[in-house]
Design a protein around this motif. Sequence first.
Motif, PDB file in Angstrom:
ATOM      1  N   LEU A  97       0.827  -1.217   0.000  1.00 58.32           N
ATOM      2  CA  LEU A  97       0.000   0.000   0.000  1.00 58.32           C
ATOM      3  C   LEU A  97       0.859   1.265   0.000  1.00 58.32           C
ATOM      4  O   LEU A  97       0.503   2.263  -0.619  1.00 58.32           O
ATOM      5  CB  LEU A  97      -0.943  -0.011   1.207  1.00 58.32           C
ATOM      6  CG  LEU A  97      -2.042  -1.072   1.177  1.00 58.32           C
ATOM      7  CD1 LEU A  97      -2.869  -1.020   2.459  1.00 58.32           C
ATOM      8  CD2 LEU A  97      -2.952  -0.889  -0.041  1.00 58.32           C
ATOM      9  N   LYS A 149       2.034   1.810  -3.446  1.00 59.76           N
ATOM     10  CA  LYS A 149       0.971   1.881  -4.446  1.00 59.76           C
ATOM     11  C   LYS A 149       0.930   3.272  -5.090  1.00 59.76           C
ATOM     12  O   LYS A 149       0.928   4.295  -4.401  1.00 59.76           O
ATOM     13  CB  LYS A 149      -0.382   1.582  -3.786  1.00 59.76           C
ATOM     14  CG  LYS A 149      -1.505   1.375  -4.768  1.00 59.76           C
ATOM     15  CD  LYS A 149      -2.750   0.867  -4.070  1.00 59.76           C
ATOM     16  CE  LYS A 149      -3.829   0.607  -5.104  1.00 59.76           C
ATOM     17  NZ  LYS A 149      -4.995  -0.013  -4.516  1.00 59.76           N
ATOM     18  N   ARG A 158       3.241   4.733  -6.736  1.00 62.63           N
ATOM     19  CA  ARG A 158       4.535   5.422  -6.757  1.00 62.63           C
ATOM     20  C   ARG A 158       5.509   4.843  -7.777  1.00 62.63           C
ATOM     21  O   ARG A 158       6.696   5.176  -7.762  1.00 62.63           O
ATOM     22  CB  ARG A 158       5.153   5.392  -5.356  1.00 62.63           C
ATOM     23  CG  ARG A 158       4.259   6.081  -4.340  1.00 62.63           C
ATOM     24  CD  ARG A 158       4.929   6.351  -3.027  1.00 62.63           C
ATOM     25  NE  ARG A 158       3.978   7.015  -2.128  1.00 62.63           N
ATOM     26  CZ  ARG A 158       4.288   7.546  -0.978  1.00 62.63           C
ATOM     27  NH1 ARG A 158       5.530   7.522  -0.563  1.00 62.63           N
ATOM     28  NH2 ARG A 158       3.380   8.134  -0.222  1.00 62.63           N
ATOM     29  N   HIS A 176      -4.062  -0.768 -12.552  1.00 63.62           N
ATOM     30  CA  HIS A 176      -5.406  -0.398 -12.992  1.00 63.62           C
ATOM     31  C   HIS A 176      -5.418   0.642 -14.110  1.00 63.62           C
ATOM     32  O   HIS A 176      -6.483   1.023 -14.580  1.00 63.62           O
ATOM     33  CB  HIS A 176      -6.216   0.165 -11.807  1.00 63.62           C
ATOM     34  CG  HIS A 176      -6.401  -0.809 -10.692  1.00 63.62           C
ATOM     35  ND1 HIS A 176      -7.263  -1.869 -10.763  1.00 63.62           N
ATOM     36  CD2 HIS A 176      -5.813  -0.883  -9.467  1.00 63.62           C
ATOM     37  CE1 HIS A 176      -7.221  -2.554  -9.627  1.00 63.62           C
ATOM     38  NE2 HIS A 176      -6.349  -1.984  -8.836  1.00 63.62           N
ATOM     39  N   ILE A 207      -9.203  -9.095 -13.407  1.00 65.23           N
ATOM     40  CA  ILE A 207     -10.176  -9.277 -12.320  1.00 65.23           C
ATOM     41  C   ILE A 207     -11.038 -10.536 -12.507  1.00 65.23           C
ATOM     42  O   ILE A 207     -11.266 -11.269 -11.530  1.00 65.23           O
ATOM     43  CB  ILE A 207     -11.044  -8.012 -12.151  1.00 65.23           C
ATOM     44  CG1 ILE A 207     -10.158  -6.797 -11.828  1.00 65.23           C
ATOM     45  CG2 ILE A 207     -12.099  -8.198 -11.054  1.00 65.23           C
ATOM     46  CD1 ILE A 207      -9.338  -6.928 -10.571  1.00 65.23           C
ATOM     47  N   PRO A 208     -11.538 -10.835 -13.714  1.00 67.60           N
ATOM     48  CA  PRO A 208     -12.355 -12.059 -13.850  1.00 67.60           C
ATOM     49  C   PRO A 208     -11.600 -13.330 -13.428  1.00 67.60           C
ATOM     50  O   PRO A 208     -12.160 -14.172 -12.723  1.00 67.60           O
ATOM     51  CB  PRO A 208     -12.705 -12.088 -15.343  1.00 67.60           C
ATOM     52  CG  PRO A 208     -12.655 -10.671 -15.764  1.00 67.60           C
ATOM     53  CD  PRO A 208     -11.560 -10.049 -14.959  1.00 67.60           C
ATOM     54  N   PHE A 258      -7.388  -9.787  -1.937  1.00 67.17           N
ATOM     55  CA  PHE A 258      -8.274  -9.607  -3.104  1.00 67.17           C
ATOM     56  C   PHE A 258      -8.884  -8.213  -3.106  1.00 67.17           C
ATOM     57  O   PHE A 258      -8.953  -7.549  -4.156  1.00 67.17           O
ATOM     58  CB  PHE A 258      -9.364 -10.687  -3.079  1.00 67.17           C
ATOM     59  CG  PHE A 258     -10.332 -10.607  -4.221  1.00 67.17           C
ATOM     60  CD1 PHE A 258      -9.902 -10.732  -5.534  1.00 67.17           C
ATOM     61  CD2 PHE A 258     -11.685 -10.399  -3.984  1.00 67.17           C
ATOM     62  CE1 PHE A 258     -10.793 -10.659  -6.591  1.00 67.17           C
ATOM     63  CE2 PHE A 258     -12.586 -10.333  -5.045  1.00 67.17           C
ATOM     64  CZ  PHE A 258     -12.134 -10.454  -6.340  1.00 67.17           C
ATOM     65  N   THR A 259      -9.308  -7.742  -1.944  1.00 62.23           N
ATOM     66  CA  THR A 259      -9.930  -6.419  -1.879  1.00 62.23           C
ATOM     67  C   THR A 259      -8.885  -5.311  -2.041  1.00 62.23           C
ATOM     68  O   THR A 259      -9.038  -4.417  -2.876  1.00 62.23           O
ATOM     69  CB  THR A 259     -10.681  -6.241  -0.549  1.00 62.23           C
ATOM     70  OG1 THR A 259     -11.665  -7.276  -0.451  1.00 62.23           O
ATOM     71  CG2 THR A 259     -11.359  -4.884  -0.465  1.00 62.23           C
ATOM     72  N   LEU A 260      -7.821  -5.382  -1.242  1.00 62.49           N
ATOM     73  CA  LEU A 260      -6.861  -4.275  -1.210  1.00 62.49           C
ATOM     74  C   LEU A 260      -6.004  -4.179  -2.467  1.00 62.49           C
ATOM     75  O   LEU A 260      -5.667  -3.084  -2.925  1.00 62.49           O
ATOM     76  CB  LEU A 260      -5.948  -4.404   0.015  1.00 62.49           C
ATOM     77  CG  LEU A 260      -6.609  -4.181   1.378  1.00 62.49           C
ATOM     78  CD1 LEU A 260      -5.589  -4.320   2.494  1.00 62.49           C
ATOM     79  CD2 LEU A 260      -7.270  -2.798   1.457  1.00 62.49           C
ATOM     80  N   TYR A 291      -6.545  -6.082  -5.607  1.00 60.35           N
ATOM     81  CA  TYR A 291      -7.191  -6.257  -6.904  1.00 60.35           C
ATOM     82  C   TYR A 291      -8.375  -5.308  -7.132  1.00 60.35           C
ATOM     83  O   TYR A 291      -8.552  -4.803  -8.237  1.00 60.35           O
ATOM     84  CB  TYR A 291      -7.667  -7.706  -7.061  1.00 60.35           C
ATOM     85  CG  TYR A 291      -6.533  -8.670  -7.245  1.00 60.35           C
ATOM     86  CD1 TYR A 291      -6.064  -9.001  -8.508  1.00 60.35           C
ATOM     87  CD2 TYR A 291      -5.899  -9.245  -6.152  1.00 60.35           C
ATOM     88  CE1 TYR A 291      -5.003  -9.885  -8.684  1.00 60.35           C
ATOM     89  CE2 TYR A 291      -4.844 -10.134  -6.303  1.00 60.35           C
ATOM     90  CZ  TYR A 291      -4.400 -10.432  -7.569  1.00 60.35           C
ATOM     91  OH  TYR A 291      -3.348 -11.297  -7.743  1.00 60.35           O
ATOM     92  N   LEU A 292      -9.208  -5.114  -6.110  1.00 59.20           N
ATOM     93  CA  LEU A 292     -10.453  -4.381  -6.361  1.00 59.20           C
ATOM     94  C   LEU A 292     -10.339  -2.884  -6.126  1.00 59.20           C
ATOM     95  O   LEU A 292     -10.939  -2.092  -6.865  1.00 59.20           O
ATOM     96  CB  LEU A 292     -11.584  -4.958  -5.481  1.00 59.20           C
ATOM     97  CG  LEU A 292     -11.983  -6.398  -5.807  1.00 59.20           C
ATOM     98  CD1 LEU A 292     -13.146  -6.834  -4.899  1.00 59.20           C
ATOM     99  CD2 LEU A 292     -12.384  -6.562  -7.273  1.00 59.20           C
ATOM    100  N   ILE A 293      -9.587  -2.479  -5.101  1.00 55.91           N
ATOM    101  CA  ILE A 293      -9.496  -1.039  -4.813  1.00 55.91           C
ATOM    102  C   ILE A 293      -8.509  -0.402  -5.774  1.00 55.91           C
ATOM    103  O   ILE A 293      -7.333  -0.764  -5.832  1.00 55.91           O
ATOM    104  CB  ILE A 293      -9.080  -0.798  -3.354  1.00 55.91           C
ATOM    105  CG1 ILE A 293     -10.227  -1.226  -2.436  1.00 55.91           C
ATOM    106  CG2 ILE A 293      -8.734   0.682  -3.138  1.00 55.91           C
ATOM    107  CD1 ILE A 293      -9.956  -1.032  -0.967  1.00 55.91           C
ATOM    108  N   LYS A 294      -9.002   0.572  -6.536  1.00 56.62           N
ATOM    109  CA  LYS A 294      -8.152   1.216  -7.544  1.00 56.62           C
ATOM    110  C   LYS A 294      -7.375   2.371  -6.942  1.00 56.62           C
ATOM    111  O   LYS A 294      -7.851   3.028  -6.049  1.00 56.62           O
ATOM    112  CB  LYS A 294      -9.028   1.717  -8.695  1.00 56.62           C
ATOM    113  CG  LYS A 294      -9.739   0.578  -9.415  1.00 56.62           C
ATOM    114  CD  LYS A 294     -10.524   1.092 -10.589  1.00 56.62           C
ATOM    115  CE  LYS A 294     -11.229  -0.048 -11.284  1.00 56.62           C
ATOM    116  NZ  LYS A 294     -12.005   0.366 -12.441  1.00 56.62           N
TER     117      LYS A 294
END
Lengths: 122, 229
Positions: B52, B55, B57, B65, B83-84, B222-224, B226-229
């Motif tokens: 994080l 991220k 930088r 993303h 993502i799929p 997965f959340t931090l 892959y999903l959070i842009k």
Amino acid sequence: MDTHASATNLPDSAEANAHVPHEEEHAHPTWSTYWKVALILTLITVAEVWLYYIPSFVAGRGFIPTLLVLSALKFTIVVMFYMHLKYDHRLFRVLFTGPLMIAALTLLALMFLFGHLYIKIM
Amino acid sequence: MTAPAARIPVVHTSAPAPHHYTTLGLDSRKVAIWAFIGSECMLFVSLISTYLIYKGRSVVGPFPHETWTDPSTGHVLKPILNIPVTSASTFVLLMSSLFMVLALAAVQNKERPKHTRGERVLGNSKLWLWMTAIAGTTFLGFQAFEFTSFVHEGLTIRTNLFGSSFFTLTGFHGAHVTAGVLWLVTLLAIDYRRGLGSRDSLLVDIAALYWHFVDVIWIVIFTLVYLIK
């Protein structure tokens, strides 16, 4: 259905020597509970991915908090029901949540330190 | 003349080996696995923190993303995360946790009579251990596919900050899944050799705790990542 608390399957001698009764431990969930939990976890995951593909929602302020809440919900459900923390001895809860809290606070502190989180004063 | 029958003490070789219990009456092995899981939480949070912090930088692409155009070649690199595919692998890992908990329930209820076909299926510990191991291996297959495709698209552990922190974090997780699959294979070997019964439930319970921990860590990743842009 499943009434066995695995941490307490003591042999006779150890059972007799156990000093503290295990009043905090209860029966584990049933098979049907496990299936329901799996269904809930799947639905939450589908919701997460679905939200990811809504551009207007991704651009809004609610996207990240919603995903974090859903993720925390899944985390809690697995820990409580699959890892049986809800049913097991309190010591296990302390052993898990203690380091988890320290780790979470460290993560938050690092985020503030490196400028990823801000507190608005005034 | 026959010798008088000697008094030979009966030795129960099949009796379980003595275990050490804490003063709370808890098996020390279960206390140890929870302490280990607590320490693993700290390890993974340190890796997630590193990801994080770095991220956004990275100076050069590819990025997770966003598209990136290489200024020297003019080559456009699309967002690298798939993502799929990762959603499918996440679903597989979630299902493996279900299979694992069913394996534990099957071992704990091994001695109970099973009247219906459904009860026999649910009580088949080998089936659920196999399913868990197969699901874990499938997850590792997804990860191998993802890593290979990233390398083909130009992202290695040395490319940028994102690549370094991403491969370290997900690689550590993949190593934990691999250890879990090996653990499951040893349980299967025991089950085939002498059968796992309710007296072995703690063995399976400890392996299950480790497996579920690997699952909850992936829920966070997965959340931090892959999903959070």
